[in-house]
Design an enzyme around this catalytic site. Structure first.
Site, PDB file in Angstrom:
ATOM      1  N   THR A 104       0.022  -5.037   7.816  1.00 17.47           N
ATOM      2  CA  THR A 104      -1.373  -4.943   6.794  1.00 17.47           C
ATOM      3  C   THR A 104      -2.688  -4.343   7.150  1.00 17.47           C
ATOM      4  O   THR A 104      -3.051  -4.296   8.635  1.00 17.47           O
ATOM      5  CB  THR A 104      -1.685  -6.545   6.267  1.00 17.47           C
ATOM      6  OG1 THR A 104      -1.997  -6.737   5.774  1.00 17.47           O
ATOM      7  CG2 THR A 104      -1.394  -7.210   7.291  1.00 17.47           C
ATOM      8  N   ALA A 105      -3.308  -3.526   6.358  1.00 16.11           N
ATOM      9  CA  ALA A 105      -4.793  -4.138   6.748  1.00 16.11           C
ATOM     10  C   ALA A 105      -5.261  -4.794   5.552  1.00 16.11           C
ATOM     11  O   ALA A 105      -6.878  -4.929   5.830  1.00 16.11           O
ATOM     12  CB  ALA A 105      -5.242  -2.385   6.104  1.00 16.11           C
ATOM     13  N   SER A 106      -5.134  -5.956   5.271  1.00 18.13           N
ATOM     14  CA  SER A 106      -5.301  -7.142   4.728  1.00 18.13           C
ATOM     15  C   SER A 106      -6.088  -6.800   3.583  1.00 18.13           C
ATOM     16  O   SER A 106      -5.697  -6.184   2.518  1.00 18.13           O
ATOM     17  CB  SER A 106      -5.979  -7.878   6.080  1.00 18.13           C
ATOM     18  OG  SER A 106      -6.971  -9.046   4.819  1.00 18.13           O
ATOM     19  N   HIS A 107      -7.354  -6.678   3.437  1.00 19.66           N
ATOM     20  CA  HIS A 107      -8.303  -6.977   2.622  1.00 19.66           C
ATOM     21  C   HIS A 107      -9.445  -5.749   2.840  1.00 19.66           C
ATOM     22  O   HIS A 107      -9.880  -4.994   2.400  1.00 19.66           O
ATOM     23  CB  HIS A 107      -9.401  -7.488   3.028  1.00 19.66           C
ATOM     24  CG  HIS A 107     -10.531  -7.950   3.401  1.00 19.66           C
ATOM     25  ND1 HIS A 107      -9.997  -8.890   4.892  1.00 19.66           N
ATOM     26  CD2 HIS A 107     -11.583  -8.346   3.722  1.00 19.66           C
ATOM     27  CE1 HIS A 107     -10.988  -8.851   5.538  1.00 19.66           C
ATOM     28  NE2 HIS A 107     -11.651  -8.367   4.982  1.00 19.66           N
ATOM     29  N   ARG A 128       0.584  -1.013  -0.374  1.00 15.74           N
ATOM     30  CA  ARG A 128      -0.103   0.517  -0.227  1.00 15.74           C
ATOM     31  C   ARG A 128       0.665   1.150  -0.393  1.00 15.74           C
ATOM     32  O   ARG A 128       1.988   1.677   0.531  1.00 15.74           O
ATOM     33  CB  ARG A 128      -0.960   0.231   1.314  1.00 15.74           C
ATOM     34  CG  ARG A 128      -1.912  -1.027   1.081  1.00 15.74           C
ATOM     35  CD  ARG A 128      -2.910  -1.683   2.592  1.00 15.74           C
ATOM     36  NE  ARG A 128      -3.860  -2.036   2.256  1.00 15.74           N
ATOM     37  CZ  ARG A 128      -5.306  -2.475   2.260  1.00 15.74           C
ATOM     38  NH1 ARG A 128      -5.736  -0.782   2.002  1.00 15.74           N
ATOM     39  NH2 ARG A 128      -6.261  -3.406   2.582  1.00 15.74           N
TER      40      ARG A 128
END
Length: 484
Positions: free
Chosen positions: A107-110, A59
């Site tokens: 991470t913010a995953s999905h 990201r």
């Protein structure tokens, strides 16, 4: 606290931490999170300079988040080993491969762009459970930090070490044509190469990294992503379609006809396949999963046991670990493979590999294999609104009511409740294998409702009507996000 530090307490979730950046947390807040995590790691490992593996997803702001997190970790005395751009399972694997003391994955995953977060763990193969998150929150918000002096080093080429580990032990005999969809997320630089490496013919779908996610978020539960995979499978006459989430720990599966296979059914097919060579094994599934595990003849013939457990990847992961189960399957798409198949953590690519082994071992299409399972009628996972401060008490009261109904032998659609499971809300079952679930959501102000029947769609609906009637009588439950 300093005036310009920002860290919303609600960002500390049951299993990880997530915030909107910089609305709910800023760089100083992330740095304090690093100090809190470093303090917690030192406390648990009883080491002055524990080694912590750190990685980040793709990201636009993940590297600056990681820099702030590392600054906090270093200030407590942690020695950082940074493996760079990673999937969550790459970081988990690194803890084993490099024999480190803890992990922290940015991470913010999905989640949509704007979100950030950290997945973390201390004991190998496990991520933080609710009690560890609570401890981390208290240390961080109260600023009870240990002071020390840490070091940092970059681990070069670790992506390839992770890829080779999965490729070298998972070669398949037959060529499988697989659509590999990554939604322009981080899995794009891992999944195609690994699946090609084991012997698949790969059709790539949105595997170029693009942090704007131009089409949709990489989320294998998202219908837009699933429909795109289904179209690619049909257009290319592929054997299977795989969709990976933003940090690569989950997979969604589309069969050769373009139909989605729900993760609990995929888990059962994998468990059946494994049971033939791993007789007497245990499997862990979450309470939202199909009742077919409990009645499956293949698992019974191979002396295998299935344990239904709390929903949540951290809960299932820990139960797989404590029970020494061979594998665990969560309905959201988190699968866990223990030794000798894996290290116990969730890895979407390893999960896809096990689906490939399933196809490789049988001279049948995926659609033919799924049709061998008994048909069931299941609702979607429904989430009626219920305030965070009321939802657990509501569920507690409903548990008592359902137990009274069972004791009184009150019939629902002509059946008595035969079994009640209360490890996570209440899951009540009937002799024909039908069941209903009521639990509190772990991460939003709602309840979670699921019903399933192998007998008829009508019975599934009657069980839902019974649950809905109980909910309406509480006066504390609002609109459903969706309804059957």
């Amino acid at each position: 606290m300093t005036t310009n530090l920002k860290i919303d307490p609600y960002g500390f979730r049951e299993y990880d931490a997530r915030w909107l950046y910089e609305k709910d947390i800023n760089q100083l807040g992330i740095e304090n999170l690093g100090k809190g995590l470093g303090t917690q790691i030192i406390k648990h490992t009883k080491k002055t300079n524990p080694r912590v593996i750190v990685g980040h997803d793709y990201r636009s702001y993940s590297e600056e988040i990681k820099t702030a997190l590392k600054k906090g970790l270093l200030s407590t005395g942690c020695n950082i080993e940074d493996i760079g751009l990673s999937l969550s399972p790459t970081v988990y694997f690194a803890q084993f491969n490099l024999d480190a003391d803890a992990v922290a994955m940015v991470t913010a995953s999905h989640n949509e762009n704007g979100w950030t977060g950290v997945k973390m763990g201390i004991k190998k193969g496990l991520t933080h459970a609710p009690e560890e998150m609570k401890e981390l929150k208290e240390i961080t918000l109260n600023e009870n930090f240990i002071k020390g002096e840490g070091s940092e080093k970059q681990i070069e080429g670790f992506q390839q070490i992770y890829k080779n580990d999965l490729i070298n032990k998972n070669k398949i005999k037959n060529k499988i044509k697989a659509v590999v969809a990554c939604g322009n997320g981080t899995a794009g630089i891992f999944a195609p190469e690994i699946l090609r490496g084991i012997g698949c013919e790969v059709i790539e779908l949105d595997c170029d990294l693009d942090w704007t996610f131009p089409k949709y978020n990489p989320n294998p539960e998202d219908l837009e992503m699933l429909h795109a995979i289904a179209k690619a499978v049909k257009d290319n006459n592929a054997d299977i379609g795989f969709g990976f989430d933003g940090d690569g720990d989950r997979v969604g599966v589309i069969d050769n006809t373009g139909d989605e296979i729900f993760s609990d059914k995929i888990g059962l097919l994998i468990a059946r396949n494994l049971s033939k060579t791993h007789k007497g094994s245990k499997f862990i599934v979450d309470v939202k999963s199909t009742g077919l595990y409990a009645t499956d003849e293949v698992l019974a013939d191979n002396d295998c046991e299935t344990i239904y457990w709390k929903t949540g990847h951290s809960h299932i992961k820990r139960k797989v670990n404590t029970e020494k189960a061979l594998a665990g399957f969560e309905k959201s798409g988190h699968f866990f493979f223990n030794q000798p198949l894996g290290f116990g953590y969730d890895d979407g690519i390893n999960s896809a590999i096990h689906v490939c082994h399933l196809l490789d071992n049988q001279n049948k299409s995926m659609n033919e294999i799924i049709k061998e399972l008994p048909n069931t009628f299941q609702t979607p996972t429904m989430a009626p609104f219920c305030k965070d401060e009321e939802k657990y008490q509501v569920v507690e009261d409903l548990v008592k009511q359902v137990n009274v109904i069972k004791d009184n032998k009150t019939k629902i659609d002509g059946q008595e409740i035969s079994e009640v499971l209360t490890v996570n809300g209440i899951r009540f079952s009937f002799k024909d294998g039908s069941w209903g679930l009521i639990r509190a959501s772990s991460n939003k102000p709602s309840l979670v409702i699921v019903t399933e029947s192998p007998t008829s769609d009508e019975r599934k609906k009657k069980i839902f009507d019974f649950i809905d009637d109980l909910l309406q009588k509480t006066g504390k439950v609002g609109e459903y996000d969706q309804k059957i």
